[in-house]
Design an enzyme around this catalytic site. Structure first.
Site, short mmCIF file in Angstrom:
data_model
loop_
_atom_site.label_atom_id
_atom_site.label_comp_id
_atom_site.label_asym_id
_atom_site.label_seq_id
_atom_site.Cartn_x
_atom_site.Cartn_y
_atom_site.Cartn_z
N LYS A 145 0.85 -1.19 0.00
CA LYS A 145 0.00 0.00 0.00
C LYS A 145 0.88 1.23 0.00
O LYS A 145 2.00 1.20 0.51
CB LYS A 145 -0.88 0.02 1.26
CG LYS A 145 -2.09 0.92 1.12
CD LYS A 145 -3.16 0.19 0.35
CE LYS A 145 -4.45 0.97 0.24
NZ LYS A 145 -5.56 0.07 -0.12
N1 GLU Z 1 -7.15 0.22 -3.30
C1 GLU Z 1 -7.94 -0.93 -3.63
C2 GLU Z 1 -8.04 -1.87 -2.44
O1 GLU Z 1 -7.91 -1.46 -1.32
C3 GLU Z 1 -7.49 -1.61 -4.92
C4 GLU Z 1 -6.10 -2.15 -4.93
C5 GLU Z 1 -5.62 -2.65 -6.27
O2 GLU Z 1 -6.40 -2.70 -7.21
O3 GLU Z 1 -4.44 -2.98 -6.36
O4 GLU Z 1 -8.33 -3.03 -2.58
#
Ligand code: GLU
Length: 416
Positions: A106
């Site tokens: 993240k």
């Molecule tokens: N931010 C989104 C999540 O928390 C998508 C992450 C992604 O597609 O890599 O799942």
């Protein structure tokens, strides 16, 4: 005095639950309880005024046993190291739950995008990308959108990474605009996945979706798309909210009209024919389905016993604290946990990555069919695990997701 719950402490408590249920090897537990890599960057940005502001940003890579690191980037004033660490953990488990070959990561930048111009956001994004570029790449770490980042942000990331590489690398990031190799259906994927989970959960408890009442906290990408799909499935949306407050109408709110209203005025608050409510009141409304789709820690020890919904579908990451989980479970609220409920986004991210690597483009019907297949099969594994072990849906999802990661680590062994 109640202290604010720390998302990383919550993520650790959840890992402990999984470790106990899985009788996890302590060596593997040790490897999972800290991210593999934590990067902090100080990102200088020249503002439109000429002044330079240096923003603090992070990219956290939790685990890559099952594939390249994967996870979104969040722009928000409340971003913190512990929050991004927790979000990276949840990405690892989430990719395990839907069984896609990714690890978890993240990113986040502490900033207030609502107060920044488009060109300021572009400069921030490009400079942040340049600073994490050595750690990212289509086989290393693939970012995506999250809170207050979108397809345009991903376009800037893709372009910056490509300029640094010397050729166009669309597969380095997902959630791009379709014109630049983004997947059909990616923008609405998290909302659709959450709606599919709501429908599966309704099935599991014998609730008819026709006229089932729904309250949604958060009317961004996830909340608004979930509202549209749930309304299509026959549900009645009785409450919506955003960061400025909420609206309530027992007669039902048309989500498309609410979306148009928010586009015009910046908020759902003030929509004609609705009463105003607070975000806190929304969570405690009499309704069948509650969908928290904003930020972490909104259902806590303090208010969990007042949640009246029969089903909670976690569109957001980490909306329920571990203490609140226990209360909801003992009150027989059926919780579809975040790592399952909002996994539609990363699932279509995976489809986008596959299409990019193959220089292919699937149509919307194909994407939706494949997403539905993945979500239903993940829901089934989690539900069956919860029945088999007589545990709540979160513990079951953790058993499935963490279990797959632990198994991969065990098989890989430790090099050297
Ligand atoms: N931010 C989104 C999540 O928390 C998508 C992450 C992604 O597609 O890599 O799942």
């Amino acid at each position: 005095m109640t202290t604010k719950p720390n998302p990383f402490q919550n993520a650790l408590k959840q890992l402990d639950i999984a470790a106990e249920l899985l009788k996890m090897d302590p060596d593997i537990y040790q490897m999972l309880k800290e991210p593999k890599r934590v990067v902090t960057v100080a990102v200088p940005v020249r503002m439109d005024s000429g002044e330079v502001i240096t923003y603090l940003g992070y990219r956290i890579q939790h685990n890559d046993a099952r594939g390249p690191y994967k996870g979104g980037i969040r722009y928000h004033p409340d971003v913190s190291l512990d929050e991004v660490k927790a979000l990276a953990f949840w990405m690892t488990w989430k990719c395990g739950v839907v069984d896609i070959p990714f690890g978890g990561a993240k990113g986040g930048v502490i900033c207030n995008p609502k107060e920044m111009s488009r060109s300021e956001k572009e400069r921030l994004t490009r400079r942040y990308t340049s600073m994490i570029a050595p750690l990212m790449g289509p086989y290393i770490d693939i970012p995506a959108p999250d809170v207050y980042t979108d397809a345009q942000t991903m376009a800037w990331i893709m372009d910056t990474y490509s300029q640094l590489t010397g050729y166009r690398v669309p597969e380095c990031v997902t959630g791009k605009p379709v014109s630049l190799g983004g997947s059909e259906g990616r923008a609405e994927a998290t909302g659709l996945g959450a709606a599919i989970c709501a429908s599966e959960a309704a099935n599991a408890i014998g609730l008819n979706l026709k006229d089932a009442t729904v309250a949604i906290q958060g009317f961004g990408n996830v909340g608004s798309n979930a509202a549209l799909f749930l309304a299509e499935m026959g549900c009645k949306i009785i409450a919506l909210s955003d960061s400025r407050g909420g609206i309530f109408s027992p007669k039902g709110i048309n989500p498309l009209a609410a979306l148009r209203y928010k586009e015009k005025t910046g908020s759902v608050v003030g929509m004609a024919g609705c009463d105003e409510i607070t975000n806190e009141e929304l969570l405690e409304l009499e309704c069948d389905i509650l969908l928290p789709a904003a930020l972490e820690n909104v259902i806590t020890q303090e208010n969990a016993s007042r949640v009246k919904a029969r089903i909670v579908v976690e569109g957001a990451n980490g909306p329920t604290t571990p203490e609140a989980d226990k209360i909801l479970y003992s009150n027989k609220v059926f919780v579809v946990p975040d790592i399952l409920a909002n996994a539609g986004g990363v699932t279509v991210s995976y489809f986008e990555w596959v299409q990019n690597l193959n220089r292919d483009h699937w149509n919307l019907a194909e994407v939706k069919r494949k997403l539905e297949e993945k979500m239903i099969s993940a829901f089934k594994s989690v539900y069956e695990t919860s029945v088999k072990y007589n545990i709540d849906m979160r513990a079951a999802a953790l058993m499935v997701g963490v279990g797959r990661v632990a198994e991969a680590i065990k098989t890989l062994g430790i090099w050297p």
